[in-house]
Design a protein around this motif. Structure first.
Motif, short mmCIF file in Angstrom:
data_model
loop_
_atom_site.label_atom_id
_atom_site.label_comp_id
_atom_site.label_asym_id
_atom_site.label_seq_id
_atom_site.Cartn_x
_atom_site.Cartn_y
_atom_site.Cartn_z
N HIS B 18 -2.61 6.18 -5.12
CA HIS B 18 -1.26 6.17 -4.52
C HIS B 18 -0.38 5.10 -5.17
N TYR B 19 -0.91 4.41 -6.21
CA TYR B 19 -0.15 3.30 -6.79
C TYR B 19 1.08 3.81 -7.54
N CYS B 20 2.14 2.98 -7.56
CA CYS B 20 3.37 3.36 -8.25
C CYS B 20 3.12 3.46 -9.76
N PRO B 21 3.95 4.24 -10.45
CA PRO B 21 3.80 4.33 -11.91
C PRO B 21 3.86 2.93 -12.54
N GLY B 22 2.92 2.65 -13.42
CA GLY B 22 2.93 1.38 -14.15
C GLY B 22 2.23 0.24 -13.42
N CYS B 23 1.96 0.40 -12.15
CA CYS B 23 1.34 -0.68 -11.36
C CYS B 23 -0.02 -1.08 -11.96
N HIS B 24 -0.30 -2.36 -11.95
CA HIS B 24 -1.55 -2.83 -12.54
C HIS B 24 -2.77 -2.67 -11.64
N GLY B 52 -2.91 -4.72 2.05
CA GLY B 52 -1.98 -4.86 0.94
C GLY B 52 -1.96 -3.50 0.25
N CYS B 53 -1.34 -3.42 -0.91
CA CYS B 53 -1.28 -2.13 -1.58
C CYS B 53 -2.67 -1.56 -1.87
N ALA B 54 -3.67 -2.44 -2.01
CA ALA B 54 -5.03 -1.97 -2.31
C ALA B 54 -5.83 -1.63 -1.06
N TYR B 126 4.92 -9.56 -1.88
CA TYR B 126 4.24 -8.68 -0.92
C TYR B 126 4.60 -7.25 -1.30
N GLY B 127 3.71 -6.57 -2.00
CA GLY B 127 4.02 -5.23 -2.47
C GLY B 127 4.10 -4.23 -1.33
N MET B 128 3.05 -4.18 -0.53
CA MET B 128 2.91 -3.09 0.44
C MET B 128 4.04 -3.02 1.46
N THR B 216 8.01 -1.70 -8.76
CA THR B 216 8.79 -1.16 -7.64
C THR B 216 9.57 -2.25 -6.91
N ASN B 217 8.87 -3.31 -6.52
CA ASN B 217 9.55 -4.32 -5.72
C ASN B 217 10.19 -5.43 -6.56
N TRP B 218 9.86 -5.46 -7.82
CA TRP B 218 10.58 -6.38 -8.71
C TRP B 218 11.90 -5.73 -9.15
#
Ligand SMILES: Cc1ncc(C[n+]2csc(CCOP(=O)(O)OP(=O)(O)O)c2C)c(N)n1
Ligand code: SF4
Ligand SMILES: [Mg+2]
Lengths: 355, 250
Positions: B18-24, B52-54, B126-128, B216-218
């Motif tokens: 479900h991670y955004c495109p490019g997310c590490h 968190g996102c993970a 805080y990504g999520m 995404t959040n940056w």
């Protein structure tokens, strides 16, 4: 051990846990339960177990979550302010359906309160002290012997239902010394095929989790939990009755208060006043059947608590308010005497107390 | 890297994340899974996922896992490891999870020398929850709760977790890596591998901090985000090994 030995209530809990096969204890010091971690720090290494003094009650309950999720029989203990810190972890443990024993040796509050005995965490223990709507089985011992026996029973029930069990004691029984027999391990051994132990050839991973992002799946999960709670209500109500058959006034009390109430009833009976005791042993599930029955024969109930009145709400629900329910309580670590209770009995039975 | 790119590790399920495109996060999952495959420890690995996102990492990794409360993963992993001392136990945590709400748990797990591995994904936000300020957010960095940029006066300096934990005696291995280039990915994988090996040989607590992007959040494209990481994060969070008991013994 099968002969009687003199022990503090807190030590009896710890020794009974060891006898029940508990080999993992995680805790943090707080009066009046510190004898439990101290005893465990001595005892666990002797039996090849793990004693770990955590950095906080928050960490301790999450270590319990990890150990229970990994299939161990595990416990933690604390007293009121520390139990408040554990509520997040207790909610997760209930949500992930992990068996464990949580001991609360209650002291007065709110806030830092005091270190003297109290029963003011009844709401927190029985109504779901953390978020989300869950139930713990709550057992309330009234003697050092019951501290030991209900500890063993607690581990059995936790495994049987995959649910946290709370032993709700008070500072008096925790500190009090009485002869006690630590019985042979009478707990059931339960397989835990769901535990996260490493796959070791299993085809699918085991996941310990309380997250359901889809609303319908979370509702299904809640419905499953509620079914389990209904089963507990059906099977696990426990109580004791003393002189209730002919009693006009039923005293309702648990833990140390029930012991004091018993002495008050003796005085009442000597003076020709028909009082009896209904002692809930399981505070959740609350033992409703005897209340329904006794509401037909008794003229009134008197709830006694070391709080400003918490269990009384369940007493009124259980009796459906069919008869007057009176209340007498002390707070802050003050303890009621048998004579104080006797005076309440007299007021009610002599008709001087308005409802 | 050829074989790395074309075969999926056994320890990772073959499903989209479900991670955004490019997310590490996805790359870091993959490196962890490859290490677990190479060490042949999938059967005895027990992972602990963060909040968190993970949080859904247990859907992607193919081994037993527990989902912990926010920040509590090191305490949960402690409980697991004390029950199964022979298991390979690791936590996977973000910077909000580890460096804010879970600061006590990580410091004490490290201080006890708890024989676990922590994969610490530092994306300075805080990504999520949609991009709020983290303890690792850089001074001046704009987030949804530092709309004028992180203010040094009121929020202080961002925490350097690896340096802080390396002052303790409990850790066996602490390194900061990044996955912004193939060369750095190789170094990151080597560090993760060592962090598992030293856990399994009973040396102590091991942590690998991975500098990571949150396009995404940056509010950046993945490429811009990698550039921002290199120009802003790396200077404040220097890459390197901060503790290694094996090297120290040589
Ligand atoms: C007790 C608690 N507080 C707050 C939250 C909300 N929350 C969920 S994830 C998160 C931040 C996660 O950020 P980070 O750890 O950096 O992970 P990332 O998403 O950036 O990978 C927060 C505050 C929560 N779930 N639980
Ligand atoms: S919000 Fe950020 S950290 Fe989370 S998946 Fe998207 S890019 Fe990755
Ligand atoms: Mg983050």
């Amino acid at each position: 051990m099968s002969e009687k030995v003199l022990m503090k209530g807190n030590e009896a809990i710890a020794e009974a846990a060891v006898a029940a096969g508990c080999r993992h204890y995680f805790g943090y010091p707080i009066t009046p339960q510190t004898e439990i971690p101290e005893y465990m720090s001595k005892r666990m290494p002797q039996v090849g177990g793990v004693f770990l003094q955590a950095e906080s009650e928050v960490a301790a309950i999450n270590m319990v979550y990890g150990a229970a999720g990994a299939g161990a029989r595990v416990m933690t203990s604390s007293s009121s302010p520390g139990i408040s810190l554990k509520q997040e972890g207790i909610s997760y443990t209930a949500g992930a359906e992990l068996p464990c024993l949580i001991v609360n040796i209650m002291r007065g509050g709110p806030g830092l309160g005091g270190i003297q005995p109290a029963q003011s965490d009844y709401f927190q223990a029985t109504k779901g002290g953390g978020h989300g709507g869950y139930r713990n089985i709550v057992l309330a011992p009234n003697s050092v012997q019951e501290m030991a026996d209900l500890t063993m029973l607690g581990f059995s029930l936790a495994d049987q239902y995959r649910n946290p069990v709370m032993l709700l004691g008070d500072g008096v029984i925790g500190q009090m010394m009485e002869p006690v027999e630590i019985k042979e391990n009478n707990t059931r051994a339960v397989e835990k095929p769901w535990a996260a132990v490493g796959m070791h050839g299993r085809a699918k991973p085991n996941i310990i989790n309380s997250l359901y992002l889809k609303a319908n799946e979370l509702e299904d999960h809640n419905n499953r939990l509620q079914k389990k709670y209904a089963l507990m209500r059906g099977n696990e109500m426990r109580w004791e009755e003393i002189h209730t058959q002919d009693a006009e006034l039923i005293l309702v009390a648990y833990g140390i208060t029930a012991r004091i109430a018993q002495s008050a009833i003796d005085i009442a009976r000597e003076n020709g006043k028909k009082a009896g005791l209904l002692r809930p042993i399981s505070l959740w599930p609350f033992p409703e059947p005897p209340f329904v029955r006794l509401a037909k024969t008794a003229t009134a109930f008197l709830t006694l608590e070391l709080s400003a009145g918490q269990m009384i709400e369940d007493v009124r629900l259980a009796t459906r308010d069919a008869k007057p329910v009176y209340f007498y309580g002390r707070t802050g670590g003050m303890i009621m005497s048998p004579m104080e209770i006797y005076q309440e009995i007299t007021k009610i039975l002599d008709g001087k107390e308005g409802k | 890297m050829a074989e790395v790119l074309f075969s999926r590790p056994k320890a990772l399920f073959d499903i989209p994340t479900h991670y955004c495109p490019g997310c590490h996060h996805g790359i870091i999952h993959r490196l962890v899974a490859e290490v677990i495959d190479e060490l042949g420890i999938q059967e005895k690995t027990i992972g602990v996922a963060p909040v968190g996102c993970a949080v859904l990492a247990y859907d992607y990794f193919n081994f037993d896992m527990l989902e912990a409360a926010h920040g509590r993963a090191p305490a949960v992993a402690t409980g697991v490891k004390r029950v199964h001392p022979d298991a390979a136990v690791f936590t996977y945590q973000g910077d909000g999870d580890l460096a804010a709400i879970g600061c006590a748990e990580i410091v004490h797990a490290a201080a006890r020398g708890e024989k676990i591995t922590t994969i610490f994904v530092n994306n300075a936000i805080y990504g999520m929850t949609g991009g709020q300020m983290a303890p690792t957010t850089l001074v001046g960095q704009v987030t949804s709760t530092s709309p004028y940029g992180r203010n040094l006066e009121t929020a202080g300096m961002p925490i350097r977790v690896s340096e802080m934990l390396a002052t303790l005696d409990g850790p066996a291995f602490i390194a900061r890596v990044a996955v912004n280039t193939p060369a750095n990915m190789n170094k990151a994988k080597a560090a993760i591998k060592k962090a598992f090996e030293l856990q399994l040989s009973g040396q102590g607590f091991c942590l690998v901090e991975v500098l990571s992007i949150c396009p995404t959040n940056w509010g950046k494209t993945p490429l811009e985000a990698v550039k921002w990481l290199e120009e802003n994060m790396v200077p404040h969070y220097p890459l390197g090994v901060y503790k290694d008991v094996q090297e120290a013994a040589k």
